[in-house]
Design an enzyme around this catalytic site. Structure first.
Site, PDB file in Angstrom:
ATOM      1  N   LYS A 179      40.043  40.366  35.414  1.00  0.00           N
ATOM      2  CA  LYS A 179      41.086  39.849  36.300  1.00  0.00           C
ATOM      3  C   LYS A 179      42.431  40.520  36.035  1.00  0.00           C
ATOM      4  O   LYS A 179      43.224  40.743  36.959  1.00  0.00           O
ATOM      5  CB  LYS A 179      41.199  38.337  36.129  1.00  0.00           C
ATOM      6  CG  LYS A 179      40.037  37.562  36.727  1.00  0.00           C
ATOM      7  CD  LYS A 179      39.927  37.802  38.225  1.00  0.00           C
ATOM      8  CE  LYS A 179      38.891  36.924  38.886  1.00  0.00           C
ATOM      9  NZ  LYS A 179      38.780  37.175  40.347  1.00  0.00           N
TER      10      LYS A 179
ATOM     11  N   ARG B 222      30.021  30.463  49.072  1.00  0.00           N
ATOM     12  CA  ARG B 222      30.257  29.179  48.403  1.00  0.00           C
ATOM     13  C   ARG B 222      31.657  29.216  47.784  1.00  0.00           C
ATOM     14  O   ARG B 222      32.333  30.232  47.767  1.00  0.00           O
ATOM     15  CB  ARG B 222      29.215  28.932  47.316  1.00  0.00           C
ATOM     16  CG  ARG B 222      29.256  29.949  46.181  1.00  0.00           C
ATOM     17  CD  ARG B 222      28.176  29.729  45.158  1.00  0.00           C
ATOM     18  NE  ARG B 222      26.859  29.849  45.761  1.00  0.00           N
ATOM     19  CZ  ARG B 222      26.261  31.003  46.038  1.00  0.00           C
ATOM     20  NH1 ARG B 222      26.877  32.136  45.762  1.00  0.00           N
ATOM     21  NH2 ARG B 222      25.089  31.042  46.584  1.00  0.00           N
ATOM     22  N   GLY B 223      32.052  28.086  47.236  1.00  0.00           N
ATOM     23  CA  GLY B 223      33.242  28.012  46.400  1.00  0.00           C
ATOM     24  C   GLY B 223      34.542  28.439  47.073  1.00  0.00           C
ATOM     25  O   GLY B 223      34.773  28.162  48.256  1.00  0.00           O
TER      26      GLY B 223
ATOM     27  N   ASP C 295      25.917  44.426  48.125  1.00  0.00           N
ATOM     28  CA  ASP C 295      26.050  44.492  46.674  1.00  0.00           C
ATOM     29  C   ASP C 295      27.354  45.211  46.385  1.00  0.00           C
ATOM     30  O   ASP C 295      27.452  46.435  46.521  1.00  0.00           O
ATOM     31  CB  ASP C 295      24.869  45.249  46.062  1.00  0.00           C
ATOM     32  CG  ASP C 295      24.895  45.240  44.539  1.00  0.00           C
ATOM     33  OD1 ASP C 295      25.976  44.967  43.955  1.00  0.00           O
ATOM     34  OD2 ASP C 295      23.854  45.514  43.920  1.00  0.00           O
TER      35      ASP C 295
ATOM     36  N   ASN D 141      37.321  38.299  46.611  1.00  0.00           N
ATOM     37  CA  ASN D 141      37.096  37.073  45.849  1.00  0.00           C
ATOM     38  C   ASN D 141      35.888  37.174  44.923  1.00  0.00           C
ATOM     39  O   ASN D 141      35.886  36.601  43.836  1.00  0.00           O
ATOM     40  CB  ASN D 141      36.905  35.907  46.822  1.00  0.00           C
ATOM     41  CG  ASN D 141      36.306  34.694  46.151  1.00  0.00           C
ATOM     42  OD1 ASN D 141      36.953  34.009  45.356  1.00  0.00           O
ATOM     43  ND2 ASN D 141      35.045  34.409  46.454  1.00  0.00           N
TER      44      ASN D 141
ATOM     45  N   TYR E  88      35.873  38.425  31.399  1.00  0.00           N
ATOM     46  CA  TYR E  88      36.411  37.938  32.672  1.00  0.00           C
ATOM     47  C   TYR E  88      37.930  38.096  32.721  1.00  0.00           C
ATOM     48  O   TYR E  88      38.483  38.566  33.723  1.00  0.00           O
ATOM     49  CB  TYR E  88      36.017  36.477  32.850  1.00  0.00           C
ATOM     50  CG  TYR E  88      36.561  35.811  34.095  1.00  0.00           C
ATOM     51  CD1 TYR E  88      36.002  36.075  35.336  1.00  0.00           C
ATOM     52  CD2 TYR E  88      37.616  34.908  34.018  1.00  0.00           C
ATOM     53  CE1 TYR E  88      36.489  35.461  36.484  1.00  0.00           C
ATOM     54  CE2 TYR E  88      38.108  34.290  35.157  1.00  0.00           C
ATOM     55  CZ  TYR E  88      37.536  34.560  36.388  1.00  0.00           C
ATOM     56  OH  TYR E  88      38.028  33.956  37.514  1.00  0.00           O
TER      57      TYR E  88
ATOM     58  N   PRO F  27      43.788  30.735  41.694  1.00  0.00           N
ATOM     59  CA  PRO F  27      43.454  29.333  41.949  1.00  0.00           C
ATOM     60  C   PRO F  27      42.838  28.647  40.740  1.00  0.00           C
ATOM     61  O   PRO F  27      42.396  29.295  39.794  1.00  0.00           O
ATOM     62  CB  PRO F  27      42.420  29.437  43.065  1.00  0.00           C
ATOM     63  CG  PRO F  27      41.674  30.692  42.731  1.00  0.00           C
ATOM     64  CD  PRO F  27      42.697  31.627  42.109  1.00  0.00           C
TER      65      PRO F  27
ATOM     66  N   VAL G  13      39.906  26.199  40.899  1.00  0.00           N
ATOM     67  CA  VAL G  13      38.817  25.463  41.542  1.00  0.00           C
ATOM     68  C   VAL G  13      37.578  25.791  40.732  1.00  0.00           C
ATOM     69  O   VAL G  13      37.295  26.964  40.485  1.00  0.00           O
ATOM     70  CB  VAL G  13      38.620  25.907  43.008  1.00  0.00           C
ATOM     71  CG1 VAL G  13      37.398  25.244  43.617  1.00  0.00           C
ATOM     72  CG2 VAL G  13      39.867  25.585  43.824  1.00  0.00           C
TER      73      VAL G  13
END
Length: 253
Positions: A159, A16-17, A62, A89, A155, A185, A187
């Site tokens: 990153k 997804r995404g 996983d 990702n 998070y 990005p 999104v």
């Protein structure tokens, strides 16, 4: 013929995404795409979308488990013979105030962020090095780093760690013909949508009003096309950089 014709690309978190958008953009440029995700049904659905354009494969993995990552990459090589492009990702993003972040939440974000990124890069290294096209690694970074986005401490830390791995690998692996870059990005993922649904004023006032191009990005046509550039022949002399695809919402120095 697409600019990625013949290449084999692994995209994690691609059910997804952003991951799915990158997978679609790659397939439309001729790449054979491996959709890696825990969500087998979602991954199979994306593969069904890709097959009119190129050969595709869904694999459950996983990414927190290095043995599963090694087995995943081995399955890709057994099927397609190589790995030419790796897109890291997938991440289990959590939102919590700094002082309320639990040990489990921190572990989840770090395990699926920098640790999983290193696992996949390590497992793919020999194949990327031997790629006849020049190996490409694209790691997903976030504009939340320079912004210090409230509610996303774990998070942001995850990153930032991925960005550090990218810089080191770019230095070490360039001599092997492998480029390593970041994409940052904007999104809205399902998790981010849930967060902003509860805080609509933050999306409008804090984020959209700070962007030079005040709209949400499209996973395929904005982010996916940028990934095609980094994965393709035109970016063979580009490494160790962060390409922001966020409407000018953040600037990396």
């Amino acid at each position: 013929m697409g600019v990625l014709e013949g290449r084999v690309a692994i995209v994690t978190g691609a059910a997804r995404g952003v991951g799915a958008g990158i997978a679609r953009a790659f397939a439309k440029e001729g790449a054979r795409v491996v959709v890696v995700d825990l969500d087998e049904e979602g991954a199979a659905g994306v593969v069904a979308e890709l097959t009119p354009y190129a050969e595709a494969l869904a694999l459950r993995c996983d990414i927190r488990d290095s043995a599963q990552v090694d087995a995943c990459v081995a399955s890709v090589v057994a099927r397609f013979g190589s790995v030419d492009v790796l897109v890291n990702n997938a991440i289990d993003a959590v939102s919590a105030r700094f002082e309320e972040t639990t040990d489990d939440e921190l572990d989840r974000v770090l395990d699926t962020g920098p640790k999983a990124t290193l696992y996949f890069m390590r497992a793919c290294f020999a194949h990327l090095r031997d790629s006849g096209y020049g190996g490409r690694v694209i790691n997903l970074r976030s504009g939340s780093e320079p912004q210090g986005l409230a509610g996303f401490g774990a998070y942001v830390a995850s990153k930032a760690a991925v960005a550090g791995l990218t810089r080191v690998a770019a230095r070490e692996w360039g001599r092997h013909g492998i480029t390593v870059n970041n994409l940052a990005p904007f999104v809205l993922s399902e998790g981010a949508r849930s967060y902003f649904d509860e805080r609509p004023e933050e999306l409008e006032k804090i984020i959209l009003k700070t962007m030079s191009v005040p709209r949400l990005g499209d996973a395929e046509h904005d982010v996916g096309r940028a990934a095609v550039y980094l994965a393709g022949p035109d970016a063979s002399y580009v490494t160790g950089v962060t390409l922001s695809v966020d409407g000018g919402g953040s600037f990396f120095s």
